[in-house]
Scaffold this motif. Sequence first.
Motif, PDB file in Angstrom:
ATOM      1  N   TRP A  82      86.812  35.222  59.883  1.00 18.85           N
ATOM      2  CA  TRP A  82      87.928  36.173  59.876  1.00 18.85           C
ATOM      3  C   TRP A  82      88.940  35.717  58.835  1.00 18.85           C
ATOM      4  O   TRP A  82      89.150  34.526  58.613  1.00 18.85           O
ATOM      5  CB  TRP A  82      88.604  36.221  61.251  1.00 18.85           C
ATOM      6  CG  TRP A  82      89.799  37.146  61.274  1.00 18.85           C
ATOM      7  CD1 TRP A  82      89.787  38.491  61.503  1.00 18.85           C
ATOM      8  CD2 TRP A  82      91.168  36.801  61.044  1.00 18.85           C
ATOM      9  NE1 TRP A  82      91.054  39.004  61.433  1.00 18.85           N
ATOM     10  CE2 TRP A  82      91.930  37.989  61.148  1.00 18.85           C
ATOM     11  CE3 TRP A  82      91.832  35.606  60.754  1.00 18.85           C
ATOM     12  CZ2 TRP A  82      93.309  38.009  60.980  1.00 18.85           C
ATOM     13  CZ3 TRP A  82      93.217  35.628  60.580  1.00 18.85           C
ATOM     14  CH2 TRP A  82      93.942  36.827  60.703  1.00 18.85           C
ATOM     15  N   PRO A  84      92.930  37.405  57.079  1.00 24.12           N
ATOM     16  CA  PRO A  84      93.896  38.498  57.151  1.00 24.12           C
ATOM     17  C   PRO A  84      93.419  39.713  56.363  1.00 24.12           C
ATOM     18  O   PRO A  84      92.856  39.583  55.267  1.00 24.12           O
ATOM     19  CB  PRO A  84      95.159  37.893  56.532  1.00 24.12           C
ATOM     20  CG  PRO A  84      95.034  36.436  56.790  1.00 24.12           C
ATOM     21  CD  PRO A  84      93.573  36.139  56.664  1.00 24.12           C
ATOM     22  N   ASN A  88      91.429  42.260  63.758  1.00 24.18           N
ATOM     23  CA  ASN A  88      91.669  41.020  64.498  1.00 24.18           C
ATOM     24  C   ASN A  88      90.449  40.623  65.331  1.00 24.18           C
ATOM     25  O   ASN A  88      89.696  41.495  65.796  1.00 24.18           O
ATOM     26  CB  ASN A  88      92.879  41.176  65.423  1.00 24.18           C
ATOM     27  CG  ASN A  88      94.192  40.924  64.687  1.00 24.18           C
ATOM     28  OD1 ASN A  88      94.213  40.248  63.667  1.00 24.18           O
ATOM     29  ND2 ASN A  88      95.277  41.476  65.212  1.00 24.18           N
ATOM     30  N   HIS A  90      89.029  40.258  68.261  1.00 26.12           N
ATOM     31  CA  HIS A  90      89.248  40.549  69.679  1.00 26.12           C
ATOM     32  C   HIS A  90      88.234  39.841  70.571  1.00 26.12           C
ATOM     33  O   HIS A  90      88.528  39.581  71.756  1.00 26.12           O
ATOM     34  CB  HIS A  90      89.210  42.060  69.913  1.00 26.12           C
ATOM     35  CG  HIS A  90      90.394  42.779  69.342  1.00 26.12           C
ATOM     36  ND1 HIS A  90      91.638  42.773  69.945  1.00 26.12           N
ATOM     37  CD2 HIS A  90      90.537  43.499  68.193  1.00 26.12           C
ATOM     38  CE1 HIS A  90      92.490  43.469  69.212  1.00 26.12           C
ATOM     39  NE2 HIS A  90      91.853  43.924  68.133  1.00 26.12           N
ATOM     40  N   TRP A 115      98.155  29.466  65.246  1.00 23.32           N
ATOM     41  CA  TRP A 115      97.984  30.664  66.072  1.00 23.32           C
ATOM     42  C   TRP A 115      99.349  31.175  66.527  1.00 23.32           C
ATOM     43  O   TRP A 115      99.642  32.380  66.447  1.00 23.32           O
ATOM     44  CB  TRP A 115      97.103  30.305  67.274  1.00 23.32           C
ATOM     45  CG  TRP A 115      96.700  31.459  68.154  1.00 23.32           C
ATOM     46  CD1 TRP A 115      97.440  32.547  68.494  1.00 23.32           C
ATOM     47  CD2 TRP A 115      95.436  31.626  68.827  1.00 23.32           C
ATOM     48  NE1 TRP A 115      96.754  33.381  69.334  1.00 23.32           N
ATOM     49  CE2 TRP A 115      95.519  32.844  69.554  1.00 23.32           C
ATOM     50  CE3 TRP A 115      94.278  30.867  68.899  1.00 23.32           C
ATOM     51  CZ2 TRP A 115      94.466  33.302  70.348  1.00 23.32           C
ATOM     52  CZ3 TRP A 115      93.231  31.327  69.689  1.00 23.32           C
ATOM     53  CH2 TRP A 115      93.317  32.536  70.395  1.00 23.32           C
ATOM     54  N   CYS A 119      99.736  33.504  63.252  1.00 23.33           N
ATOM     55  CA  CYS A 119      98.886  34.621  63.673  1.00 23.33           C
ATOM     56  C   CYS A 119      99.595  35.549  64.656  1.00 23.33           C
ATOM     57  O   CYS A 119      99.490  36.771  64.545  1.00 23.33           O
ATOM     58  CB  CYS A 119      97.590  34.090  64.290  1.00 23.33           C
ATOM     59  SG  CYS A 119      96.560  33.197  63.111  1.00 23.33           S
ATOM     60  N   TYR A 123     100.232  38.608  62.390  1.00 24.11           N
ATOM     61  CA  TYR A 123      99.024  39.412  62.529  1.00 24.11           C
ATOM     62  C   TYR A 123      98.869  40.037  63.909  1.00 24.11           C
ATOM     63  O   TYR A 123      97.858  40.682  64.189  1.00 24.11           O
ATOM     64  CB  TYR A 123      97.783  38.562  62.214  1.00 24.11           C
ATOM     65  CG  TYR A 123      97.924  37.719  60.961  1.00 24.11           C
ATOM     66  CD1 TYR A 123      98.383  38.273  59.761  1.00 24.11           C
ATOM     67  CD2 TYR A 123      97.612  36.364  60.975  1.00 24.11           C
ATOM     68  CE1 TYR A 123      98.523  37.496  58.624  1.00 24.11           C
ATOM     69  CE2 TYR A 123      97.750  35.574  59.835  1.00 24.11           C
ATOM     70  CZ  TYR A 123      98.209  36.144  58.664  1.00 24.11           C
ATOM     71  OH  TYR A 123      98.352  35.372  57.536  1.00 24.11           O
ATOM     72  N   TRP A 125      98.556  38.618  66.969  1.00 25.99           N
ATOM     73  CA  TRP A 125      97.690  37.974  67.955  1.00 25.99           C
ATOM     74  C   TRP A 125      98.460  37.732  69.248  1.00 25.99           C
ATOM     75  O   TRP A 125      99.695  37.642  69.247  1.00 25.99           O
ATOM     76  CB  TRP A 125      97.191  36.630  67.425  1.00 25.99           C
ATOM     77  CG  TRP A 125      96.176  36.722  66.328  1.00 25.99           C
ATOM     78  CD1 TRP A 125      95.995  37.725  65.437  1.00 25.99           C
ATOM     79  CD2 TRP A 125      95.201  35.724  66.012  1.00 25.99           C
ATOM     80  NE1 TRP A 125      94.977  37.435  64.571  1.00 25.99           N
ATOM     81  CE2 TRP A 125      94.465  36.205  64.906  1.00 25.99           C
ATOM     82  CE3 TRP A 125      94.879  34.489  66.528  1.00 25.99           C
ATOM     83  CZ2 TRP A 125      93.430  35.478  64.331  1.00 25.99           C
ATOM     84  CZ3 TRP A 125      93.850  33.759  65.964  1.00 25.99           C
ATOM     85  CH2 TRP A 125      93.115  34.254  64.875  1.00 25.99           C
TER      86      TRP A 125
END
Length: 619
Positions: A82, A84, A88, A90, A115, A119, A123, A125
Amino acid sequence: MTQRYRAGLGSSTVHATMDFETYSEAGYRWDAEARKWRELPGANSANRGLSSVGAAVYSEHPSTEVLSLQYDLEDGRGVRFWRPGMPNPHDLFDHVAQGGRIVEAWNAPFERWIWLNVCAVKYGWPVPRLEWFLCAMGKARAFSLPGKLELAGQVLGLPDELVKDPDGKRLLDKFSKPRNPTAKDPSTRHRPDDYPDDAAKLYNYNARDIVAEKAAGLRCPDLEGEELEFWYADFAINARGAHIDRASVDSCIALIGQAHERYNVELRALTDGVVEKASQGARLIEWLHGYGVHLDSVDEEHVEAALEGLSKAAEHNPAESASLAPARRALEIRQAIGSASVKKVYAMANQCTRANRLHDLFSYHGARTGRVTGNGPQPTNLPKEGPPVYRCGYDNKGARLPFGCGHFHRVDVARCPWCGSPRLPDTKVHDWCVEAAEDALACINTRSLETVEYIFGEAMAALAGALRALYTAAPGHDLMASDYSAIEAVVLAALAGEGWRLEVFRTHGKIYEASAAMMLKVPVQDVLDYKARTGQHHPMRDKGKRAELSCGYQGWIGAMKAFGADKYMTDAEIKESILAWRDASPAIVEFWGGQIRDRWRRSERQEFYGVEGAALQAT
């Protein structure tokens, strides 16, 4: 189904694994005039980036971003990628959301910080929980292996292609760090999208890390029971961090700057420009040779020893001492501004988060014995003393006088620099304490070197004594401090069955005083009554303390010197003290053990006994 493999004398559980590769300018300072990236203030040129600021500050920096993530959920689908811009992951979120499902990483705290602060913020998360993580590096350290993956992999015999990637460092240097621009390439960083071939190699390197971390982790037994609880406690403590007085840290840095400026000017004049800064150790050593002062190093211990030698020489030959005055003053300047302890404030400033907290201050199983070690500003090794001080308005028994302000101040004055009150003619030097440190910090916060010197005399010594006071309670909180009292001595007495020591711990607990009394063969109550009578510790208490700290685990003359006994005792006196301590603690000497007759055991037979005997037989 949970999979386990035999590892050491236990087993290792297969867990999901993950590993980030990141870019950040944290730990660097842009010099616009020179158009170069520099180290942060107080750091050396080799200490830049992550190692300079720590993972928490690194993850908070606005430039920090994820380059790639590789993860394996151990669901049969293998390692996944993964970055960016992609949807995401999941499946990773679903995995940790299920109760008891864990992700293991090598240096898991770093993955959690990325994280949490990158993240989750950039992002979208979910906010990570501590119980989602386990640390393969923690397992390795507990298994007596190095914390660095490459070294641990070599010890474990992992294939070279997993732990030795000569191209890996080049890729990380290219993509993970900022770069100095050139006329040919004016960019200040290299982005993976601009170098697709090398980017693919970086992602493959990231994937190999996952495989190497898993392979190393499976060869280390799981942490279990209380040891696992201890690792999670360490994880939580480092995640929570410690609050600091950031404004006072900045004041300390300002004061250090003033001291360096003033003393380096004096040093240049003193050496006719040969030594421009106290930090130029090699030049200072060469200059000192001209005065007959020969040193291998100008670190704190060597400088202190040299100054003590010059003081003793002055007592025997005052005329010769005058000719050595420049050398003595140069060493005093080096001692004043070359102390490693005062430089801790730079590490505190560089590693302080936006919430004014220091994180990851401790390394789980950092020592081979399993002991936690300190990181960054080294909170486990803070100075406990400041310069010699009096307390205005108090007598030698600690009673408040009808005059005086109660503040602490230097000892070479007849009146208090704070309020002008006279001091009693028989006033004794006061022990450095919390209140003294707070007074020192109040002076330091004026950011005036002259003020600190006026009140405390030795500005850098006062600053060193105030370092503990920089750790504070966050607003709305209380700071609680606790410690095991003489923990090493308690455990040793219990294991060895040294009866009189156990009785001390069951009653008054004053082991330093009791130890001194046993060594001197005087009633312990005489030593205890001395403080009640004078307000000061008995002069022999310090001797008992140094013996307790150094003798309990078979320490000899070198151990006593490590705790400063050579400052007031000769080698012969140190040896006599050690033998007296051992005579007073025969059960402990017996517990140490051995394999031959000695003066304490008084056995005619050669035999294995005690801890040493057991170790010899076991090996």
